[in-house]
Design a protein around this motif. Structure first.
Motif, PDB file in Angstrom:
ATOM      1  N   VAL A  63       0.540  -1.179   0.242  1.00  0.00           N
ATOM      2  CA  VAL A  63       0.015   0.261   0.052  1.00  0.00           C
ATOM      3  C   VAL A  63       0.835   0.971  -0.322  1.00  0.00           C
ATOM      4  O   VAL A  63       0.453   1.632   1.108  1.00  0.00           O
ATOM      5  CB  VAL A  63      -0.636  -0.143   0.613  1.00  0.00           C
ATOM      6  N   PRO A  64       1.744   1.502  -1.056  1.00  0.00           N
ATOM      7  CA  PRO A  64       2.461   2.805  -1.184  1.00  0.00           C
ATOM      8  C   PRO A  64       1.616   4.013  -1.501  1.00  0.00           C
ATOM      9  O   PRO A  64       2.493   5.322  -1.229  1.00  0.00           O
ATOM     10  CB  PRO A  64       3.076   2.313  -2.305  1.00  0.00           C
ATOM     11  N   ASN A  65       1.052   3.893  -2.174  1.00  0.00           N
ATOM     12  CA  ASN A  65       0.240   5.162  -2.654  1.00  0.00           C
ATOM     13  C   ASN A  65       0.275   6.332  -1.362  1.00  0.00           C
ATOM     14  O   ASN A  65      -0.710   6.322  -0.012  1.00  0.00           O
ATOM     15  CB  ASN A  65      -0.889   4.881  -2.897  1.00  0.00           C
TER      16      ASN A  65
ATOM     17  N   PRO B 189      -8.193  11.435   5.383  1.00  0.00           N
ATOM     18  CA  PRO B 189      -8.589  11.283   6.211  1.00  0.00           C
ATOM     19  C   PRO B 189      -8.059   9.423   6.293  1.00  0.00           C
ATOM     20  O   PRO B 189      -8.266   8.162   7.175  1.00  0.00           O
ATOM     21  CB  PRO B 189     -10.253  11.490   5.952  1.00  0.00           C
ATOM     22  N   SER B 190      -8.259   8.344   4.676  1.00  0.00           N
ATOM     23  CA  SER B 190      -8.182   7.252   4.616  1.00  0.00           C
ATOM     24  C   SER B 190      -6.378   6.335   5.391  1.00  0.00           C
ATOM     25  O   SER B 190      -6.472   5.542   5.749  1.00  0.00           O
ATOM     26  CB  SER B 190      -8.317   6.618   2.993  1.00  0.00           C
ATOM     27  N   GLN B 191      -6.169   7.529   5.540  1.00  0.00           N
ATOM     28  CA  GLN B 191      -4.390   7.532   6.441  1.00  0.00           C
ATOM     29  C   GLN B 191      -4.652   6.980   7.100  1.00  0.00           C
ATOM     30  O   GLN B 191      -3.261   7.187   8.335  1.00  0.00           O
ATOM     31  CB  GLN B 191      -3.663   8.520   5.599  1.00  0.00           C
ATOM     32  N   THR B 192      -5.550   7.293   8.165  1.00  0.00           N
ATOM     33  CA  THR B 192      -6.426   7.484  10.108  1.00  0.00           C
ATOM     34  C   THR B 192      -5.506   5.674   9.772  1.00  0.00           C
ATOM     35  O   THR B 192      -6.269   5.167   9.705  1.00  0.00           O
ATOM     36  CB  THR B 192      -7.116   7.657  10.429  1.00  0.00           C
ATOM     37  N   SER B 193      -4.135   5.875  11.095  1.00  0.00           N
ATOM     38  CA  SER B 193      -4.133   4.227  11.274  1.00  0.00           C
ATOM     39  C   SER B 193      -2.755   4.428  12.215  1.00  0.00           C
ATOM     40  O   SER B 193      -2.673   5.227  12.812  1.00  0.00           O
ATOM     41  CB  SER B 193      -3.327   3.561  10.098  1.00  0.00           C
TER      42      SER B 193
ATOM     43  N   THR C 280      -4.177  10.151  13.056  1.00  0.00           N
ATOM     44  CA  THR C 280      -5.287  10.916  12.477  1.00  0.00           C
ATOM     45  C   THR C 280      -5.319  11.893  12.033  1.00  0.00           C
ATOM     46  O   THR C 280      -4.453  12.897  12.570  1.00  0.00           O
ATOM     47  CB  THR C 280      -6.386  11.346  14.302  1.00  0.00           C
ATOM     48  N   VAL C 281      -5.787  11.686  10.609  1.00  0.00           N
ATOM     49  CA  VAL C 281      -6.715  12.449   9.954  1.00  0.00           C
ATOM     50  C   VAL C 281      -7.823  12.866   9.943  1.00  0.00           C
ATOM     51  O   VAL C 281      -9.212  12.563   9.154  1.00  0.00           O
ATOM     52  CB  VAL C 281      -5.844  12.256   8.836  1.00  0.00           C
ATOM     53  N   LEU C 282      -7.790  14.222   9.788  1.00  0.00           N
ATOM     54  CA  LEU C 282      -9.668  14.911  10.449  1.00  0.00           C
ATOM     55  C   LEU C 282      -9.464  15.624   9.097  1.00  0.00           C
ATOM     56  O   LEU C 282      -8.567  16.269   7.961  1.00  0.00           O
ATOM     57  CB  LEU C 282      -9.377  15.672  11.421  1.00  0.00           C
TER      58      LEU C 282
END
Lengths: 108, 116
Positions: free
Chosen positions: B60-62, B83-87, B114-116
């Motif tokens: 998942v490098p993108n 937000p999809s990079q919240t992890s 967390t990405v808001l």
């Protein structure tokens, strides 16, 4: 289908029980198979790895690999509350592919 | 012996911001890698490095960049956070190719983003 399937549980057992954790895999190219333990809010730590079909023992832990049925298992004997953690299985053909993890709770 | 050290442990970003997750190891390990861990998805490989100056993509490098200018450090850059990079992000290292193959990895304690 994910390459490594693992029932996420949760699994709850009494102290002293024998625990059986299982995974299946679909990638025939996997050469090594591993089990990791991950405590809450910590990084995974390797418990053991196996190369061939059969059993490998380390103290109270036994890893079992059956390449013919693409099945890997981890058995924990005389389980202790300190064994409460998430257990991750993985296969390797250079890069690791992990299962989702099984949350285990051992109750005193 | 500190092992694998990740900073920061927690971070909150707004969509579009960029940031760098730091990873350092003091074990003279050749291989270093970044994973993300999401509920119901397990650990997935983002990027890895087989030595200083050499990096390659994982599953998942993108949206992520890496570089390896020294043996000790392997930073992960988020270019424009989504937000999809919240992890939870884990850095891991292994001594050599053999330990990489056999899964003998040393993991850091994780960076919760967390990405808001």
């Amino acid at each position: 289908q994910k390459e490594v399937e693992q029932d996420p549980g949760p699994l709850s057992v009494p102290e002293g029980a024998i625990v059986s954790l299982n995974c299946t895999y679909s990638n025939s190219a996997f050469q090594y198979f591993m089990w990791y333990r991950q405590y809450s809010r910590k990084g995974p730590e390797l418990l053991m790895y196996s190369y061939s079909s059969g059993n490998k023992e380390d103290g109270r832990f036994t890893a079992q690999v059956d390449k013919s049925s693409k099945y890997i298992s981890l058995f924990i004997r005389d389980s202790q509350p300190s064994d409460s953690a998430t257990y991750l299985c993985a296969g390797s053909n250079y890069k690791l592919t992990f299962g989702k993890g099984t949350l285990l709770t051992v109750n005193p | 012996n500190a092992g694998v050290t990740q900073t920061p442990k927690f971070q909150v970003l707004k969509t579009g911001q960029s940031m760098t997750l730091q990873c350092a190891q003091d074990m003279n390990h050749e291989y270093m890698s970044w994973y993300r861990q999401d509920p119901g998805m397990g650990l997935r490989l983002i990027h890895y490095s087989v030595g200083a100056g050499i990096t390659d993509q994982g599953e998942v490098p993108n949206g992520y960049n890496v570089s390896r200018s020294t043996t000790e450090d392997f930073p992960l850059r988020l270019l424009s956070a989504a937000p999809s990079q919240t992890s939870v992000y884990f850095c891991a290292s292994s001594y050599s190719e053999r330990e990489w193959y056999t899964g003998e990895l040393f993991f850091g304690e994780g960076s919760r983003l967390t990405v808001l």
